[in-house]
Scaffold this motif. Structure first.
Motif, short mmCIF file in Angstrom:
data_model
loop_
_atom_site.label_atom_id
_atom_site.label_comp_id
_atom_site.label_asym_id
_atom_site.label_seq_id
_atom_site.Cartn_x
_atom_site.Cartn_y
_atom_site.Cartn_z
N GLU A 229 3.26 -76.83 -14.17
CA GLU A 229 2.40 -77.28 -15.26
C GLU A 229 2.76 -76.61 -16.58
OE1 GLU A 229 -2.35 -77.75 -16.39
OE2 GLU A 229 -1.75 -76.74 -14.54
N GLU B 212 6.08 -78.15 -17.80
CA GLU B 212 5.87 -79.53 -18.24
C GLU B 212 5.13 -79.58 -19.57
OE1 GLU B 212 3.89 -81.06 -14.84
OE2 GLU B 212 5.73 -81.83 -13.91
N SER B 213 4.17 -78.68 -19.78
CA SER B 213 3.43 -78.68 -21.05
C SER B 213 4.35 -78.32 -22.21
CB SER B 213 2.25 -77.70 -20.99
OG SER B 213 2.70 -76.36 -20.96
N CYS B 214 5.31 -77.43 -21.95
CA CYS B 214 6.26 -77.05 -22.99
C CYS B 214 7.18 -78.22 -23.34
CB CYS B 214 7.07 -75.84 -22.53
SG CYS B 214 8.24 -75.26 -23.76
N SER C 142 6.61 -81.34 -22.91
CA SER C 142 5.80 -82.36 -23.57
C SER C 142 5.58 -82.02 -25.04
CB SER C 142 4.46 -82.51 -22.85
OG SER C 142 3.62 -83.43 -23.51
N ARG C 143 5.34 -80.74 -25.32
CA ARG C 143 5.12 -80.32 -26.70
C ARG C 143 6.39 -80.50 -27.54
NH1 ARG C 143 1.71 -76.44 -29.15
NH2 ARG C 143 0.25 -76.95 -27.46
N ASP D 203 8.62 -82.80 -27.03
CA ASP D 203 8.64 -84.25 -27.23
C ASP D 203 10.00 -84.75 -27.71
OD1 ASP D 203 7.59 -86.82 -27.25
OD2 ASP D 203 6.87 -86.67 -29.32
N LYS E 41 14.32 -77.74 -17.74
CA LYS E 41 14.44 -78.82 -16.76
C LYS E 41 15.02 -78.30 -15.45
CE LYS E 41 14.70 -82.66 -20.03
NZ LYS E 41 15.52 -83.77 -20.58
#
Length: 411
Positions: free
Chosen positions: A382, A385-387, A389-390, A392, A403
Motif C-alpha cells: 500500500e 502503491e500510494s507513492c 500513484s502520487r 502519476d 516497481k
C-alpha cells in the motif's frame, strides 16, 4: 564478504566505469544514484584525473565550523568517533550541507591517505568539484549512501570505499551535513553503512540546546548525558562511553528515559513485567545494577534519571510531528526492541511503526518510501502503491526500483 567476491565486484565496477568514461553509457548494472552522479560530474567537466579536492577558504571554513551546532556535538562524542576510526583504521569526516568537510579524524594508515587527496577540513567534496563520492550522495539524497571503489568518478579514488549518513537536527529535521567513514576498498564490510548511521545518530543526540532542539540536552549542560538507540539495534551510551547492559536492564532504562517525570516501583514493575510472576525484589536488584552503571544518577521514589536523556524513539516521533517524513524514515532503524515482552514497550513499538507508516501514506516521498520498502517493510504494497500513484507518471529515478519492490511483495 569473501575476498574473491569483493575482487569480482571491484572488477565489474571498474568495467562499468571504463565503459561510461569512454562511451557515455554503461555495459553493466550500476546503481541509479551512481549513474546520475557520474552524469553530473561529466556535465560539470570534472576530470577523472583530479588528484585532490579543491580547498575552500580556511578562515571561512573555521567560521562555519565554530558557528555550527555540529562542533559542540562532535566535541561531546569525539571519543567515540575517534575510537571507531582507530579500531577500524578509518578516516571519519563531518561536513556541512554542501559537502565541505568541517572536521576529520583518521586512523594511522588512512590519515596519510586522506591528506593526499585533501580529505581535510575545507575540502570541497561535492560531485561537481571532485566527482562521485558518498559525502555528496548522502547530502544530495538526504539518505545513507555508499560508494565503492571505481564507483568514485575520480580515478585516484578507486581504491577507496566510503559510507556516509546525513546528520539532522532531531527536532527541526534540518539537515546539518553528513558523517562519513572511509577506508580502502579491500576492507569493505557489510556493517559499514550501519556504523555510519549509528555514528550520525550519536552526533544528533549530542547537538546542544537551542530553540530548535530543546529536548535532547538541558540548557547549560556540558555533557551529552544518556543516549539510547532502541529502534532496530539496542545500544546505550553515557557521556560518550558505551554501556554494556542485558536485555532487561535496557528495557528498564528505556522506560525511565521515556518517562523523565519518573515512575513508582509499582508503575515500573507493571510496564516491565505486566502480569508475569516476578517479585519487586527482582526489579529492585536490576535498578540497583543500573544505578551503579550510571554512577548513581538514578533517583528513587519515584525512579527517575538525573541526567539529560535522548532516544531515537523520541527523535522519530518529533520528526513525524514536524512533518519531516524523509528524516523520520532515516532515523527509524527498525522495530523497537524486537521480541521484548515488556507490555509498555510492545505497545510503544506498535505506535511508532504505525505512526511512521501513516506519515508515509499521507506524504509518500519517493526516496523515503524506497528506503522503507527496501529495509523496513518489504511486503507493504500500500505504501509503495500510494507513492507511485502520487507520482502519476512523472519521471523519477526511484520508479523502476519501486516497481521492483511491488514485484517482490507479490511473491
Amino acid at each position: 564478504m569473501a575476498d574473491e567476491d569483493l575482487q569480482a565486484r571491484r572488477v565489474d565496477v571498474m568495467c562499468a566505469w571504463t565503459t561510461f568514461i569512454e562511451h557515455g553509457d554503461v555495459a553493466a548494472a550500476v546503481r541509479p544514484e551512481i549513474l546520475l552522479s557520474w552524469g553530473r560530474a561529466r556535465k560539470a567537466r570534472v576530470s577523472t584525473e583530479v588528484e585532490a579536492a579543491p580547498m575552500a577558504d580556511e578562515s571561512e571554513t573555521d567560521a562555519v565550523w565554530r558557528g555550527s551546532p555540529l562542533q559542540a556535538a562532535v566535541e561531546a562524542v569525539g571519543s567515540e568517533l575517534r575510537r571507531t576510526a582507530e579500531d577500524g583504521d578509518l578516516v571519519v569526516a563531518v561536513t556541512d550541507p554542501n559537502s565541505r568537510i568541517l572536521w576529520t579524524y583518521g586512523g594511522r594508515v588512512m590519515r596519510n591517505k586522506a591528506e593526499s587527496v585533501a580529505f581535510l577540513p575545507g575540502g570541497r567534496w561535492d560531485d561537481e568539484s571532485v566527482g562521485t563520492n558518498a559525502l555528496d550522495l548522502a547530502n544530495r539524497l538526504d539518505a545513507p549512501s555508499m560508494v565503492f571503489s571505481a564507483e568514485h568518478y575520480a580515478r585516484g579514488l578507486g581504491n577507496w570505499v566510503c559510507w556516509a549518513a546525513p546528520v539532522h537536527d532531531p527536532v527541526s529535521g534540518r539537515r546539518l551535513g553528513v558523517l562519513d567513514l572511509s577506508t580502502t576498498w579491500d576492507r569493505t564490510h557489510p556493517i559499514g553503512l550501519a556504523t555510519a548511521r549509528v555514528m550520525a545518530r550519536l552526533i544528533e543526540t549530542a547537538i546542544p540546546y537551542s530553540h530548535e532542539h530543546p529536548s535532547v540536552r538541558a540548557e547549560g549542560t556540558g555533557e551529552p548525558g544518556l543516549v539510547m538507540t532502541l529502534l532496530g539495534t539496542a545500544e546505550t551510551w553515557l557521556d560518550g562511553a558505551r554501556l554494556l547492559l542485558n536485555r532487561r536492564q535496557t528495557e528498564i532504562l528505556a522506560l525511565l528515559a521515556l518517562h523523565p517525570e519518573g515512575l513508582s516501583l509499582e508503575q515500573l514493575h507493571a510496564m516491565v513485567y505486566g502480569d508475569q510472576a516476578v517479585t519487586f525484589s527482582t526489579l529492585k536488584a536490576e535498578v540497583s545494577h543500573l544505578r551503579r552503571a550510571l554512577g548513581g544518577q538514578l533517583a528513587s521514589r519515584p525512579y527517575r534519571l538525573l541526567m539529560p536523556t535522548a532516544t531515537d524513539v523520541q527523535q522519530v516521533l518529533a520528526l513525524i510531528r514536524g512533518g519531516h517524513v524523509v528524516a523520520a524514515v532515516e532515523a527509524y532503524g527498525g522495530d523497537l526492541l524486537p521480541g521484548t515482552n515488556s507490555p509498555a514497550l510492545s505497545e510503544l513499538a506498535d505506535y511508532v511503526a504505525v505512526a511512521l507508516r501513516e506519515a508515509l501514506l499521507a506524504d509518500p516521498q519517493p526516496d523515503a518510501v524506497l528506503r522503507y520498502s527496501q529495509e523496513l517493510a518489504p511486503y507493504d504494497r500500500e505504501v509503495v502503491e500510494s507513492c507511485l500513484s502520487r507520482l502519476d507518471g512523472a519521471p523519477h529515478p526511484t520508479i523502476p526500483l519501486l516497481k521492483g519492490r511491488l514485484a517482490v511483495a507479490d511473491r
